[in-house]
Design a protein around this motif. Structure first.
Motif, PDB file in Angstrom:
ATOM      1  N   VAL A   1       9.154  36.023  53.257  1.00  0.00           N
ATOM      2  CA  VAL A   1      10.273  35.436  52.763  1.00  0.00           C
ATOM      3  C   VAL A   1      10.286  34.043  52.342  1.00  0.00           C
ATOM      4  O   VAL A   1       9.601  33.405  53.076  1.00  0.00           O
ATOM      5  N   SER A   2      10.625  33.876  50.915  1.00  0.00           N
ATOM      6  CA  SER A   2      10.390  32.456  50.529  1.00  0.00           C
ATOM      7  C   SER A   2      11.004  31.265  51.416  1.00  0.00           C
ATOM      8  O   SER A   2      11.996  31.395  51.948  1.00  0.00           O
ATOM      9  N   ASP A   3      10.017  30.484  51.238  1.00  0.00           N
ATOM     10  CA  ASP A   3      10.327  29.060  51.863  1.00  0.00           C
ATOM     11  C   ASP A   3       9.685  28.918  53.355  1.00  0.00           C
ATOM     12  O   ASP A   3       9.902  27.812  53.864  1.00  0.00           O
ATOM     13  N   CYS A   4       9.779  30.095  54.078  1.00  0.00           N
ATOM     14  CA  CYS A   4       9.536  30.091  55.421  1.00  0.00           C
ATOM     15  C   CYS A   4       8.106  29.321  55.640  1.00  0.00           C
ATOM     16  O   CYS A   4       7.883  28.273  56.732  1.00  0.00           O
ATOM     17  N   LEU A   5       7.152  29.873  54.999  1.00  0.00           N
ATOM     18  CA  LEU A   5       5.594  29.338  54.975  1.00  0.00           C
ATOM     19  C   LEU A   5       5.887  27.849  54.904  1.00  0.00           C
ATOM     20  O   LEU A   5       5.118  26.829  55.380  1.00  0.00           O
ATOM     21  N   ALA A   6       6.373  27.572  53.845  1.00  0.00           N
ATOM     22  CA  ALA A   6       6.589  25.805  53.383  1.00  0.00           C
ATOM     23  C   ALA A   6       7.195  25.201  54.420  1.00  0.00           C
ATOM     24  O   ALA A   6       6.933  24.035  54.478  1.00  0.00           O
ATOM     25  N   ARG A   7       8.163  25.526  55.118  1.00  0.00           N
ATOM     26  CA  ARG A   7       8.777  24.870  55.866  1.00  0.00           C
ATOM     27  C   ARG A   7       8.494  25.080  57.252  1.00  0.00           C
ATOM     28  O   ARG A   7       8.805  24.461  58.202  1.00  0.00           O
ATOM     29  N   GLY A   8       7.408  25.953  57.564  1.00  0.00           N
ATOM     30  CA  GLY A   8       6.661  26.407  58.890  1.00  0.00           C
ATOM     31  C   GLY A   8       7.978  27.043  59.943  1.00  0.00           C
ATOM     32  O   GLY A   8       7.703  26.401  61.033  1.00  0.00           O
ATOM     33  N   LEU A   9       8.664  27.637  59.639  1.00  0.00           N
ATOM     34  CA  LEU A   9       9.957  28.102  60.314  1.00  0.00           C
ATOM     35  C   LEU A   9       9.838  29.488  60.313  1.00  0.00           C
ATOM     36  O   LEU A   9       9.974  30.173  58.837  1.00  0.00           O
ATOM     37  N   ASP A  10       9.995  30.271  61.161  1.00  0.00           N
ATOM     38  CA  ASP A  10      10.424  31.575  61.153  1.00  0.00           C
ATOM     39  C   ASP A  10      11.770  31.970  60.577  1.00  0.00           C
ATOM     40  O   ASP A  10      12.615  30.949  60.528  1.00  0.00           O
ATOM     41  N   VAL A  11      12.011  33.288  60.168  1.00  0.00           N
ATOM     42  CA  VAL A  11      13.318  33.259  59.632  1.00  0.00           C
ATOM     43  C   VAL A  11      14.431  33.352  60.622  1.00  0.00           C
ATOM     44  O   VAL A  11      15.669  32.918  60.358  1.00  0.00           O
TER      45      VAL A  11
ATOM     46  N   MET B   1      16.098  35.909  51.162  1.00  0.00           N
ATOM     47  CA  MET B   1      17.327  35.841  52.010  1.00  0.00           C
ATOM     48  C   MET B   1      17.178  36.581  53.344  1.00  0.00           C
ATOM     49  O   MET B   1      16.415  37.541  53.486  1.00  0.00           O
ATOM     50  N   TYR B   2      17.446  35.920  54.605  1.00  0.00           N
ATOM     51  CA  TYR B   2      17.460  36.543  55.665  1.00  0.00           C
ATOM     52  C   TYR B   2      19.246  36.698  56.292  1.00  0.00           C
ATOM     53  O   TYR B   2      19.598  35.802  56.768  1.00  0.00           O
ATOM     54  N   GLY B   3      19.603  37.760  55.771  1.00  0.00           N
ATOM     55  CA  GLY B   3      21.093  37.844  55.814  1.00  0.00           C
ATOM     56  C   GLY B   3      21.293  38.808  57.379  1.00  0.00           C
ATOM     57  O   GLY B   3      21.021  39.897  56.934  1.00  0.00           O
ATOM     58  N   LEU B   4      21.826  38.436  58.227  1.00  0.00           N
ATOM     59  CA  LEU B   4      22.173  39.257  59.245  1.00  0.00           C
ATOM     60  C   LEU B   4      23.656  39.901  59.024  1.00  0.00           C
ATOM     61  O   LEU B   4      24.737  39.720  59.437  1.00  0.00           O
ATOM     62  N   HIS B   5      23.532  40.945  58.156  1.00  0.00           N
ATOM     63  CA  HIS B   5      24.767  41.449  57.472  1.00  0.00           C
ATOM     64  C   HIS B   5      25.702  42.136  58.163  1.00  0.00           C
ATOM     65  O   HIS B   5      26.770  42.525  57.872  1.00  0.00           O
ATOM     66  N   ASP B   6      25.275  42.618  59.378  1.00  0.00           N
ATOM     67  CA  ASP B   6      26.065  43.357  60.282  1.00  0.00           C
ATOM     68  C   ASP B   6      25.988  42.932  61.557  1.00  0.00           C
ATOM     69  O   ASP B   6      26.124  43.430  62.674  1.00  0.00           O
ATOM     70  N   ILE B   7      26.344  41.498  61.523  1.00  0.00           N
ATOM     71  CA  ILE B   7      25.919  40.869  62.935  1.00  0.00           C
ATOM     72  C   ILE B   7      27.274  41.069  63.770  1.00  0.00           C
ATOM     73  O   ILE B   7      27.050  40.949  65.034  1.00  0.00           O
ATOM     74  N   SER B   8      28.468  41.344  63.101  1.00  0.00           N
ATOM     75  CA  SER B   8      29.522  41.981  63.861  1.00  0.00           C
ATOM     76  C   SER B   8      30.491  42.709  63.089  1.00  0.00           C
ATOM     77  O   SER B   8      30.409  42.728  61.791  1.00  0.00           O
ATOM     78  N   MET B   9      31.202  43.654  63.798  1.00  0.00           N
ATOM     79  CA  MET B   9      32.027  44.434  62.996  1.00  0.00           C
ATOM     80  C   MET B   9      33.542  43.780  63.687  1.00  0.00           C
ATOM     81  O   MET B   9      33.846  44.020  65.071  1.00  0.00           O
ATOM     82  N   PHE B  10      34.423  43.309  62.792  1.00  0.00           N
ATOM     83  CA  PHE B  10      35.307  42.849  63.202  1.00  0.00           C
ATOM     84  C   PHE B  10      36.773  43.755  63.224  1.00  0.00           C
ATOM     85  O   PHE B  10      37.335  44.167  62.176  1.00  0.00           O
TER      86      PHE B  10
ATOM     87  N   ARG C   1      15.266  30.847  52.438  1.00  0.00           N
ATOM     88  CA  ARG C   1      16.127  29.941  51.602  1.00  0.00           C
ATOM     89  C   ARG C   1      17.421  30.074  51.592  1.00  0.00           C
ATOM     90  O   ARG C   1      18.196  29.264  51.562  1.00  0.00           O
ATOM     91  N   TYR C   2      17.932  31.393  52.074  1.00  0.00           N
ATOM     92  CA  TYR C   2      19.494  31.579  52.267  1.00  0.00           C
ATOM     93  C   TYR C   2      19.526  32.362  53.759  1.00  0.00           C
ATOM     94  O   TYR C   2      18.917  33.403  53.994  1.00  0.00           O
ATOM     95  N   ASN C   3      20.408  31.961  54.353  1.00  0.00           N
ATOM     96  CA  ASN C   3      20.563  32.389  55.771  1.00  0.00           C
ATOM     97  C   ASN C   3      22.184  32.694  56.214  1.00  0.00           C
ATOM     98  O   ASN C   3      22.711  32.082  57.018  1.00  0.00           O
ATOM     99  N   PRO C   4      22.799  33.660  55.296  1.00  0.00           N
ATOM    100  CA  PRO C   4      24.078  34.144  55.685  1.00  0.00           C
ATOM    101  C   PRO C   4      24.076  34.844  57.083  1.00  0.00           C
ATOM    102  O   PRO C   4      23.048  35.622  57.519  1.00  0.00           O
ATOM    103  N   SER C   5      25.380  35.040  57.429  1.00  0.00           N
ATOM    104  CA  SER C   5      25.669  36.284  58.724  1.00  0.00           C
ATOM    105  C   SER C   5      26.794  37.017  58.185  1.00  0.00           C
ATOM    106  O   SER C   5      27.929  36.221  57.872  1.00  0.00           O
TER     107      SER C   5
END
Length: 354
Positions: free
Chosen positions: A81-91, A10-19, A97-101
């Motif tokens: 982080v899983s799937d980044c190499l297979a997809r050729g994409l940075d997090v 997972m690449y979760g930007l867990h505190d991307i905002s405080m609402f 694999r999982y990308n929440p905010s």
């Protein structure tokens, strides 16, 4: 840590905002200086405000996310982080694999306490279809808020609100269920949005230490809080000093919230006096308390076991307490290295004696 995560996937930007939910109430009241004819009207107007600003929040977070992608890629992290190499994409490009905010909703306790004051204390609505005698008119309350409770008779009104209106954290359905409703509404609004990495926004409710600056952004509120005073710590904790019926009552209040919706994590802070947990009897009390917390379906709890006198002495004589570690709201820190405002926050939290 407080947030829920899957390590390595997972690449979760867990505190991307405080609402700031309390600021939404303030904006709603400012937009309707004449007040509201019924609590239902107030509730709908507040929901509209929250929905609007959640949408703006999502747009702002996406802008930040894209800036990370363009200016701060993380190739080393992406290799782990899983799937980044297979997809050729940075997090930052959505390779994980999982990308929440994660977005933290801050101020549930203050909002619930303010709403019960408005419903009962201004509109005379007891929440069950009955009528009670109001404490003040809209004009009277708005004037007191604008003066930060500093005008003639304002402090008497404030103290009446503080002492006669029910408060979140004391196992009182009338106020706890107001917190539940708006935390649910906020969570469902957040979940509507997808981020630029192909994941969804996730609602959470823990403050780290944002309850201090977010409080500084708000004026006086109907719960009796002064302008620029901190908001309730933790995320789901009662407002400082208002949980007057013990730690079990606070647990019961938090359990009435729909904690499962806070998929990015949530937090209840509890402070115990060391004498309350001393010896075998004290350990048994703590074990029972933790079991109750688990059975009630609350996500996360954290403790400080320290008395007020020790904290005050550490604030005045930091050289004597260099090793004093405290839990703030999602992280631990050396007490003497915290700002004065955060030190005061921890000092003023209710110290339960069981």
């Amino acid at each position: 840590c407080v947030e829920l995560s899957i390590p390595g996937r997972m690449y979760g930007l867990h505190d991307i905002s405080m609402f700031n939910i309390v600021r939404c109430l303030e904006l709603t009241l400012d937009a309707h200086p004449e007040g509201f004819a019924s609590y239902g009207e107030l509730e709908r107007a507040l929901e509209d405000t929250i929905a609007r600003y959640v949408g703006l929040m999502a747009r702002g977070c996406d802008t930040c996310d894209l800036a990370h992608r363009m200016n701060s890629p993380t190739p080393l992290l992406s290799c782990l982080v899983s799937d980044c190499l297979a997809r050729g994409l940075d997090v930052t490009q959505g390779g994980a694999r999982y990308n929440p905010s994660g977005v933290q909703g801050v101020g549930t306790a203050n909002l619930a306490d303010s709403l019960v004051t408005l419903r009962r204390g201004v509109l005379g609505d007891d929440g069950r279809g009955g009528h009670v005698t109001p404490l003040a008119s809209w004009e009277r309350l708005k004037g007191a808020l604008g003066r930060d409770w500093s005008g003639e008779g304002d402090e008497l009104l404030r103290q009446t609100i503080l002492n006669r209106m029910p408060k979140y954290g004391n196992d009182v359905d009338e106020v706890d269920l107001l917190g539940r409703h708006f935390l649910e509404f906020y969570a469902h609004e957040v979940e509507r949005y997808e981020n630029v990495r192909g994941g969804h926004f996730q609602p959470g409710s823990y403050t780290v230490s944002a309850h201090v600056p977010l409080g500084a952004a708000c004026g006086a509120t109907p719960d009796g809080r002064h302008a620029h005073e901190q908001l309730a710590d933790g995320g789901l904790s009662p407002m400082t000093g208002r949980d007057a019926h013990g730690p079990t009552a606070s647990l019961m209040s938090v359990s009435k919230l729909n904690n499962a919706l806070e998929s990015n994590g949530s937090l209840l802070n509890v402070k115990f006096s060391p004498s309350a947990l001393a010896g075998e009897a004290g350990l048994a009390k703590l074990m029972g308390y933790v079991r109750a917390f688990s059975r009630l379906g609350i996500q996360h709890i954290q403790f400080n076991v320290v008395d007020r006198a020790t904290l005050v002495d550490a604030q005045e004589h930091p050289e004597r307490h260099r090793d004093l570690v405290v839990r703030v709201a999602g992280y631990s820190a050396l007490f003497v290295e915290l700002s004065r405002t955060l030190q005061d926050d921890i000092i003023n939290r209710t110290e339960h004696v069981l």
